[in-house]
Design a protein around this motif. Sequence first.
Motif, mmCIF file in Angstrom:
data_model
loop_
_atom_site.group_PDB
_atom_site.id
_atom_site.type_symbol
_atom_site.label_atom_id
_atom_site.label_comp_id
_atom_site.label_asym_id
_atom_site.label_seq_id
_atom_site.Cartn_x
_atom_site.Cartn_y
_atom_site.Cartn_z
ATOM 1 N N LEU A 1 -2.298 -7.171 -3.588
ATOM 2 C CA LEU A 1 -1.637 -7.148 -4.608
ATOM 3 C C LEU A 1 -2.067 -8.729 -5.089
ATOM 4 N N HIS A 2 -1.975 -9.536 -3.758
ATOM 5 C CA HIS A 2 -2.044 -10.406 -4.273
ATOM 6 C C HIS A 2 -2.992 -11.679 -4.065
ATOM 7 N N VAL A 3 -4.689 -11.105 -4.500
ATOM 8 C CA VAL A 3 -5.251 -11.727 -3.738
ATOM 9 C C VAL A 3 -6.148 -13.536 -4.509
ATOM 10 N N ALA A 4 -5.179 -13.590 -5.512
ATOM 11 C CA ALA A 4 -5.623 -15.454 -5.667
ATOM 12 C C ALA A 4 -4.462 -16.551 -4.340
ATOM 13 N N ASP A 5 -3.518 -15.302 -3.263
ATOM 14 C CA ASP A 5 -3.009 -15.663 -2.604
ATOM 15 C C ASP A 5 -3.823 -16.266 -1.189
ATOM 16 N N SER A 6 -4.571 -17.424 -0.850
ATOM 17 C CA SER A 6 -5.911 -17.759 0.304
ATOM 18 C C SER A 6 -4.862 -17.653 1.166
ATOM 19 N N SER A 7 -3.754 -17.758 1.052
ATOM 20 C CA SER A 7 -2.401 -17.895 2.947
ATOM 21 C C SER A 7 -2.244 -16.327 3.239
ATOM 22 N N SER A 8 -2.520 -15.202 2.155
ATOM 23 C CA SER A 8 -2.611 -13.876 2.692
ATOM 24 C C SER A 8 -3.430 -13.824 3.177
ATOM 25 N N PHE A 9 -5.475 -13.880 2.819
ATOM 26 C CA PHE A 9 -5.800 -14.416 3.319
ATOM 27 C C PHE A 9 -6.350 -14.916 4.913
ATOM 28 N N ASN A 10 -5.192 -16.287 5.078
ATOM 29 C CA ASN A 10 -5.870 -16.751 6.064
ATOM 30 C C ASN A 10 -5.127 -16.037 7.282
ATOM 31 N N TYR A 11 -4.111 -15.717 6.682
ATOM 32 C CA TYR A 11 -3.285 -14.950 8.080
ATOM 33 C C TYR A 11 -3.801 -13.321 8.256
ATOM 34 N N ARG A 12 -4.813 -13.171 7.384
ATOM 35 C CA ARG A 12 -5.670 -11.187 8.321
ATOM 36 C C ARG A 12 -7.151 -12.208 9.106
ATOM 37 N N GLY B 1 -13.915 -13.529 -9.904
ATOM 38 C CA GLY B 1 -13.767 -15.336 -10.055
ATOM 39 C C GLY B 1 -12.646 -15.432 -8.854
ATOM 40 N N ARG B 2 -11.701 -14.549 -7.959
ATOM 41 C CA ARG B 2 -11.066 -14.798 -7.104
ATOM 42 C C ARG B 2 -12.148 -16.031 -6.281
ATOM 43 N N GLU B 3 -11.241 -17.029 -6.280
ATOM 44 C CA GLU B 3 -11.745 -17.715 -4.544
ATOM 45 C C GLU B 3 -12.122 -17.286 -3.389
ATOM 46 N N LEU C 1 -11.218 -14.457 -1.892
ATOM 47 C CA LEU C 1 -11.821 -13.985 -1.342
ATOM 48 C C LEU C 1 -13.322 -13.435 -1.170
ATOM 49 N N TRP C 2 -14.290 -14.726 -1.737
ATOM 50 C CA TRP C 2 -15.177 -15.389 -1.200
ATOM 51 C C TRP C 2 -14.849 -15.891 0.025
ATOM 52 N N LEU C 3 -13.730 -16.981 0.053
ATOM 53 C CA LEU C 3 -13.621 -17.535 1.525
ATOM 54 C C LEU C 3 -13.307 -16.719 2.502
ATOM 55 N N TYR C 4 -12.943 -15.784 2.406
ATOM 56 C CA TYR C 4 -12.560 -14.576 3.353
ATOM 57 C C TYR C 4 -13.186 -13.884 3.414
ATOM 58 N N ARG C 5 -14.537 -13.233 2.687
ATOM 59 C CA ARG C 5 -16.229 -13.387 3.102
ATOM 60 C C ARG C 5 -17.144 -14.087 3.645
ATOM 61 N N ARG C 6 -17.070 -15.631 3.845
ATOM 62 C CA ARG C 6 -17.601 -16.546 4.711
ATOM 63 C C ARG C 6 -17.339 -15.969 6.252
ATOM 64 N N ILE D 1 9.667 -13.077 1.875
ATOM 65 C CA ILE D 1 9.972 -15.084 1.595
ATOM 66 C C ILE D 1 8.627 -15.328 -0.083
ATOM 67 N N ALA D 2 7.490 -14.662 1.243
ATOM 68 C CA ALA D 2 6.716 -14.722 -0.025
ATOM 69 C C ALA D 2 5.861 -14.085 -1.427
ATOM 70 N N GLU D 3 6.660 -12.805 -1.102
ATOM 71 C CA GLU D 3 7.219 -11.707 -2.096
ATOM 72 C C GLU D 3 8.220 -12.534 -3.802
ATOM 73 N N ARG D 4 9.327 -13.281 -2.817
ATOM 74 C CA ARG D 4 9.690 -14.237 -4.413
ATOM 75 C C ARG D 4 8.823 -15.696 -4.597
ATOM 76 N N LEU D 5 8.264 -16.112 -3.667
ATOM 77 C CA LEU D 5 8.046 -17.408 -4.223
ATOM 78 C C LEU D 5 6.234 -17.248 -3.770
ATOM 79 N N LYS D 6 5.404 -17.666 -4.942
ATOM 80 C CA LYS D 6 3.981 -16.738 -3.929
ATOM 81 C C LYS D 6 3.200 -18.082 -3.982
ATOM 82 N N MET D 7 2.417 -18.535 -3.314
ATOM 83 C CA MET D 7 1.433 -19.738 -2.836
ATOM 84 C C MET D 7 2.466 -20.746 -1.727
ATOM 85 N N ASN D 8 3.866 -19.940 -0.740
ATOM 86 C CA ASN D 8 4.061 -20.569 0.222
ATOM 87 C C ASN D 8 3.114 -20.387 1.406
#
Length: 424
Positions: free
Chosen positions: A235-246, A292-294, A296-301, A196-203
């Motif tokens: 491949l989706h570095v602008a989607d902060s939700s995927s980094f929240n999952y990690r 300039g992808r925020e 990535l920096w939030l995940y680094r924090r 579903i995330a592949e079909r609709l980004k930022m979900n």
Amino acid sequence: MADQPRVDDAGESPLAELELILESDPLIDEVGFIHPTQLASLSEEGVDAPPGPKNLRFWSRDRKLGISTEVVLPLYKEAKRAFFDAVRDYKTRRGSCGDGGGDGGIGSDVMKHSKALLLVSSDFGTAWNSRKLVASKKECFSMYMDELRLSELILSHSPKCEQAWSHRRWVIKRIAGQTSSLLEIVMKESELVEQIAERLKMNYRAWNHRCWLVSYMTREQVLDELKKSKTWASLHVADSSSFNYRRRLMTMILEDLCCKDGVASHDCSFEVYQLWKDELNWDEILINRYIGREALWLYRRFLSLCWIRHFTTHADSMSWNSNYIAEQTTEASVFLDKELDLVGSCLVVQDAHFDDFQAQALYSTTYILWLAKQMSKPLEIELRQKLTARNMNNLLREFCPNSSFLCGSSAEDTEVTRAAQGQK
């Protein structure tokens, strides 16, 4: 291929026609709303489509269901009316028989009409709650699996429907103690979210559901999910939700390390240490690759904060081998040097005409200032000293002029240096 149902017996009622289609093919896995002209062309292609004007309202073939946009409003009104009538009858039967619906006939009407209603109005909370009521009275595993199929069908056209995601979590909680295949169900849920995330980004709702699933995973599954989601996140570095999952996966690993009777084995501890180190290196690669992808920096924090708290300041409380103990004495300084190298490279704006470089410099500045606030006083003093030695203070002031951390005078900087030397 499912045969197109003969709907002549359904009369002119769009609700009866839709419910006949759903009953004829209970494995429909996708639904969409189609303009009447497009629906007509689809109907002409289907050899099994029945003649007459009724096939301009619905189309069903190969487990797919199309609903004409012209019939949505009358279908909604009729389904809503039939649903509330069924709910009243169901409650009356429960009150008189005290067995949750007697033979289940009235309960089946609630499930049938609510299904049609939810297909055209996915956020209808009363319909979802009524399905919970009937399913909880039955306590039937197959019925719970039907609920998962229905919510998946609704998510095929409303992937951000919070009610559908919440319903799936309710079902999983109900079957958690009833089946030995829970782990398999959880992994299928995770795969569904990724599709579903592949079909609709930022979900956010889909990823939030996936984060919730982590509590039902084994350690092996968590590690596997961490490995599989790495490519998608890259491949989706602008989607902060995927980094929240990690982040949720990494937190689960760390909790498992810290909560095993309060004692962690050396092998397990070193494995987590290496995992964290690899994750920091991977995040740095992405930061340098995608400017300039925020997210990535939030995940680094998150990664840096856990590193400081668990692998530097509290490292002496863990069981390490002698070689690692020697390495750990300088771990904090090495960590600071690496972070300053990263921030220093990001502060160089290569082209002022592109906002990404400006954003990269701003994110790196706020990151290093934030990091200073998370450190103990000795490490904060060391950081100040390293910033002064690298002549980075002026660059940081350019992007964050109002920071109290950088507003000290040269006399204060000298005092910081003296304090650092005194501690040595």
